[in-house]
Structure formats: structure tokens, C-alpha cells
Scaffold this active site. Sequence first.
Site, mmCIF file in Angstrom:
data_model
loop_
_atom_site.group_PDB
_atom_site.id
_atom_site.type_symbol
_atom_site.label_atom_id
_atom_site.label_comp_id
_atom_site.label_asym_id
_atom_site.label_seq_id
_atom_site.Cartn_x
_atom_site.Cartn_y
_atom_site.Cartn_z
ATOM 1 N N THR A 289 11.932 2.406 21.043
ATOM 2 C CA THR A 289 10.747 2.576 21.897
ATOM 3 C C THR A 289 9.867 3.653 21.282
ATOM 4 O O THR A 289 10.390 4.650 20.765
ATOM 5 C CB THR A 289 11.113 2.967 23.346
ATOM 6 O OG1 THR A 289 9.930 3.475 23.997
ATOM 7 C CG2 THR A 289 12.178 4.045 23.427
ATOM 8 N N ASP B 176 8.187 5.731 22.831
ATOM 9 C CA ASP B 176 8.056 6.891 23.728
ATOM 10 C C ASP B 176 8.968 8.083 23.382
ATOM 11 O O ASP B 176 8.717 9.196 23.830
ATOM 12 C CB ASP B 176 8.357 6.472 25.173
ATOM 13 C CG ASP B 176 7.268 5.578 25.753
ATOM 14 O OD1 ASP B 176 6.253 5.357 25.072
ATOM 15 O OD2 ASP B 176 7.445 5.093 26.887
ATOM 16 N N ARG C 200 4.954 6.737 29.235
ATOM 17 C CA ARG C 200 4.957 6.532 30.686
ATOM 18 C C ARG C 200 5.531 7.727 31.432
ATOM 19 O O ARG C 200 4.904 8.262 32.326
ATOM 20 C CB ARG C 200 5.805 5.286 30.970
ATOM 21 C CG ARG C 200 5.267 4.412 32.027
ATOM 22 C CD ARG C 200 6.110 3.195 32.190
ATOM 23 N NE ARG C 200 7.184 3.099 31.199
ATOM 24 C CZ ARG C 200 7.711 1.963 30.814
ATOM 25 N NH1 ARG C 200 7.267 0.836 31.289
ATOM 26 N NH2 ARG C 200 8.707 1.943 29.944
ATOM 27 N N GLY D 54 -3.529 19.880 15.975
ATOM 28 C CA GLY D 54 -4.179 21.128 16.376
ATOM 29 C C GLY D 54 -5.008 20.983 17.642
ATOM 30 O O GLY D 54 -6.098 21.556 17.745
ATOM 31 N N ALA D 55 -4.495 20.223 18.605
ATOM 32 C CA ALA D 55 -5.243 20.027 19.857
ATOM 33 C C ALA D 55 -5.323 21.335 20.639
ATOM 34 O O ALA D 55 -4.422 22.171 20.580
ATOM 35 C CB ALA D 55 -4.559 18.965 20.706
ATOM 36 N N ARG E 84 10.144 -8.449 29.389
ATOM 37 C CA ARG E 84 10.762 -7.670 30.479
ATOM 38 C C ARG E 84 11.115 -8.712 31.536
ATOM 39 O O ARG E 84 10.254 -9.476 31.955
ATOM 40 C CB ARG E 84 9.778 -6.661 31.044
ATOM 41 C CG ARG E 84 9.249 -5.659 30.000
ATOM 42 C CD ARG E 84 8.498 -4.535 30.684
ATOM 43 N NE ARG E 84 7.558 -3.843 29.816
ATOM 44 C CZ ARG E 84 7.852 -2.793 29.056
ATOM 45 N NH1 ARG E 84 9.073 -2.318 29.038
ATOM 46 N NH2 ARG E 84 6.925 -2.211 28.320
ATOM 47 N N ASP F 87 15.361 2.415 27.912
ATOM 48 C CA ASP F 87 16.365 2.604 28.971
ATOM 49 C C ASP F 87 16.478 1.404 29.910
ATOM 50 O O ASP F 87 17.573 1.093 30.391
ATOM 51 C CB ASP F 87 16.154 3.922 29.728
ATOM 52 C CG ASP F 87 14.738 4.091 30.235
ATOM 53 O OD1 ASP F 87 13.892 3.190 29.988
ATOM 54 O OD2 ASP F 87 14.463 5.114 30.875
ATOM 55 N N GLY G 51 9.286 -2.935 25.641
ATOM 56 C CA GLY G 51 8.123 -2.817 24.748
ATOM 57 C C GLY G 51 8.539 -2.890 23.288
ATOM 58 O O GLY G 51 9.524 -2.272 22.894
ATOM 59 N N ASP H 217 11.861 8.706 24.623
ATOM 60 C CA ASP H 217 12.205 9.235 25.949
ATOM 61 C C ASP H 217 13.655 8.943 26.338
ATOM 62 O O ASP H 217 13.957 8.832 27.510
ATOM 63 C CB ASP H 217 11.255 8.620 27.001
ATOM 64 C CG ASP H 217 11.356 7.099 27.050
ATOM 65 O OD1 ASP H 217 11.950 6.512 26.121
ATOM 66 O OD2 ASP H 217 10.846 6.507 28.013
ATOM 67 N N ARG I 269 22.422 -8.177 8.301
ATOM 68 C CA ARG I 269 23.007 -8.040 6.955
ATOM 69 C C ARG I 269 24.362 -7.335 6.998
ATOM 70 O O ARG I 269 25.299 -7.736 6.315
ATOM 71 C CB ARG I 269 22.035 -7.306 6.036
ATOM 72 C CG ARG I 269 20.705 -8.053 5.857
ATOM 73 C CD ARG I 269 20.522 -8.563 4.452
ATOM 74 N NE ARG I 269 19.496 -9.583 4.379
ATOM 75 C CZ ARG I 269 18.383 -9.503 3.634
ATOM 76 N NH1 ARG I 269 18.158 -8.431 2.908
ATOM 77 N NH2 ARG I 269 17.533 -10.509 3.600
HETATM 78 O O1 F6P Z 1 7.687 2.141 26.789
HETATM 79 C C1 F6P Z 1 6.759 1.887 25.809
HETATM 80 C C2 F6P Z 1 5.394 1.702 26.416
HETATM 81 O O2 F6P Z 1 4.507 1.454 25.348
HETATM 82 C C3 F6P Z 1 4.876 2.847 27.285
HETATM 83 O O3 F6P Z 1 4.423 3.930 26.530
HETATM 84 C C4 F6P Z 1 3.827 2.130 28.071
HETATM 85 O O4 F6P Z 1 3.557 2.783 29.286
HETATM 86 C C5 F6P Z 1 4.468 0.815 28.340
HETATM 87 O O5 F6P Z 1 5.358 0.586 27.260
HETATM 88 C C6 F6P Z 1 3.501 -0.345 28.459
HETATM 89 O O6 F6P Z 1 4.229 -1.504 28.679
HETATM 90 P P1 F6P Z 1 3.654 -2.986 28.749
HETATM 91 O O7 F6P Z 1 3.808 -3.571 27.380
HETATM 92 O O8 F6P Z 1 4.517 -3.680 29.732
HETATM 93 O O9 F6P Z 1 2.228 -2.887 29.161
#
Ligand code: F6P
Length: 319
Positions: free
Chosen positions: A125, A127, A171, A185-186, A72, A103, A11, A129, A25
Site C-alpha cells: 500500500t 500509505d 486515509r 522543505g514544506a 475491494r 490491512d 488499492g 500505514d 519465481r
Molecule cells: O490505501 C491506499 C489509498 O490510496 C488511500 O491513500 C486512499 O484514501 C484510498 O486508497 C483510495 O481508495 P480507492 O481506490 O478505493 O478510491
Amino acid sequence: MKKIGILTSGGDAPGMNAAIRAVVRKAIYHGMEVYGVRSGYQGLMEGAIEKMELGSVGDIIHRGGTILQSARSDEFKTEEGQEKAIEQLKKFGIDGLIVIGGDGSFRGAQKLTEKGYPCIGVPGTIDNDIYGTDFTIGFDTALNTIIEAIDKIRDTATSHERTYIIEVMGRDAGDLALWAGLADGAESIIIPEKPDEFHEVTERVIRGHERGKKHSIIVVAEGVGSGFEFGKKIEKETNLETRVSVLGYIQRGGSPTASDRVLASRLGAHAVDLLLQGISGKMVGIHHNQLVNHDISTILSRKHHIDEDMYQLSKELSI
Ligand code: F6P
């Protein structure tokens, strides 16, 4: 090491361009040649490779997305795909590869490293993560986009005295939801790492309503399930008007924040430094604002964890 390649994979994330710029650079500064690979590993197997110059990365530091484009690739997961990629790298005389991505992208980099091809990973990314770095490139920008959206939704929520469920990306990880929930503030934050706390969510909405609160904001990470399903359940259990907003891909685009640009520049340059030192099979990261690096094999075998104190704090502040 005289010639290096660079690709972005998985992504896209705001700040990837700033990282590409830093790699190009920094490498040219040290007398190296840089080759840009289009569309991640897919383009690598197909030989979509072009030499980059200082000017190739001019005027991109502020742009979202990735000028190298991303993909991907399932084919690259196969032995044949990886051999094809190595053939192309050899054909262009490229001695080392920098991979910017998440990852999944590092799994590819690890495969190439195991086959004797030097790779360095740069975490990009939204995320956040990935084990081994406090922050990934793109997280801060996505977070700010979410905050801006929730602030707007909050106006409508108050005006109509509704409960709003905001589904954000992530994800397998709850960082975006947790940070956004705390920053906005959720009332509740529902994340993959804490899947069993749903009953508290409805209790909190009802408690707030009884106290005279005009609205409730609940942030849900996509990894736990559909925001719409949560919306239905919450409306049924609280008997309060509930709406759902799925923020979707708006979170992935846009001009990177200053923080993401600086992070991307530091990580991209550090990746070049490692290749120059003959180091490979590592992912660069940031820890306590210091540059670090870890074996990609370690990164892939460990899990990123949310900050438990932050999660607890979000609950204490939303009683
Ligand atoms: O990993 C980044 C991300 O934006 C996730 O938060 C999301 O689930 C996924 O990619 C969506 O991927 P795609 O672009 O393949 O729909």
C-alpha cells in the site's frame, strides 16, 4: 505444500508486480505450482483462478499497478463469502494463499487462517500505514511522485508568490505527507496523527512572508480533511493568495522505484519461504533492513505510528 495461490487486494501500489514475480519465481524454483487469482477476494469467490508459469511474470518487474488486478469486496466480509472462497481454493487444490495488500486485505487473510486455511500477508500500500514493517511496497514510489509534483508546483509558487496547499493520499496515516514535507522543505505538514496544530500553520506562513519568503508549501494528508477547506481557511487567516492542488491517483501509479522493487522481491520471496516451512497466519515485513514476520492478528490489533523525531525535525527545519 505443493500448490499455492496469490492475489492482490485493496488499492494497487507500485511494486505489487515485482512481489507477484518474486512469489511465482521463488515457488517454481522450489518445485511448487502457483495459481494467480484475479481481482482479489472477489475473483477468489468467483473462481477466477489461473495457473501461472515463469513466463507469466516476465517483463513486469518495472510496471506499476497489478497484473492480477485488484478489488475491494464487501461480499467476502461475510461468512458465506469466505466459505465460497475456501470452496474455490479446495476445487483448485491450492494449499496456501499469499495476499498482497493493506490491512483490509489482511483482515480477509486472517479470516481464512482462522478457518484453517494457511495464508501469508505481504504489505502493499502506498500509505505505509501497517504495523510490523518499516515500509510497505509502493510507499517509496508514491513519495517520489509527490516530490516531483511539489518541485514543479514550487516553481509556480515562487513565480507568483503564493501559498500552495498540496493534498496527498493517506486515509488514516500521515507518512506520505510527513516524508514528502520533510523531503520538500514544506513550511507545514498537517497529518491525522497531529490534528490540533493548525494555528501554528498560519503563524508560520505569516512569519515566512514577513521574512521575505517568496512562497509557502503546506502538505496536507487527505485523512485530516479537504485541502480546499484548508486553503480557504489559510487564505482567510493570512490574507495571502493561496492555491490548492490535490495530487490524487497520480500517486498510486507509475513504475516502481528501485527501492520498492527490491523490497517487493524480498518480501514476496520470504512469504513463499514461510509457507514452505509450514508457517501461516503471518505478515512479512522489513525492520532495520532485515526480513521479519508477525502474526496477522497482532498486525491488525496494533497501529502504525509516525516517527515523532521526524515530525519534530520537520518543524525545526521550517521555522
Ligand atoms: O490505501 C491506499 C489509498 O490510496 C488511500 O491513500 C486512499 O484514501 C484510498 O486508497 C483510495 O481508495 P480507492 O481506490 O478505493 O478510491
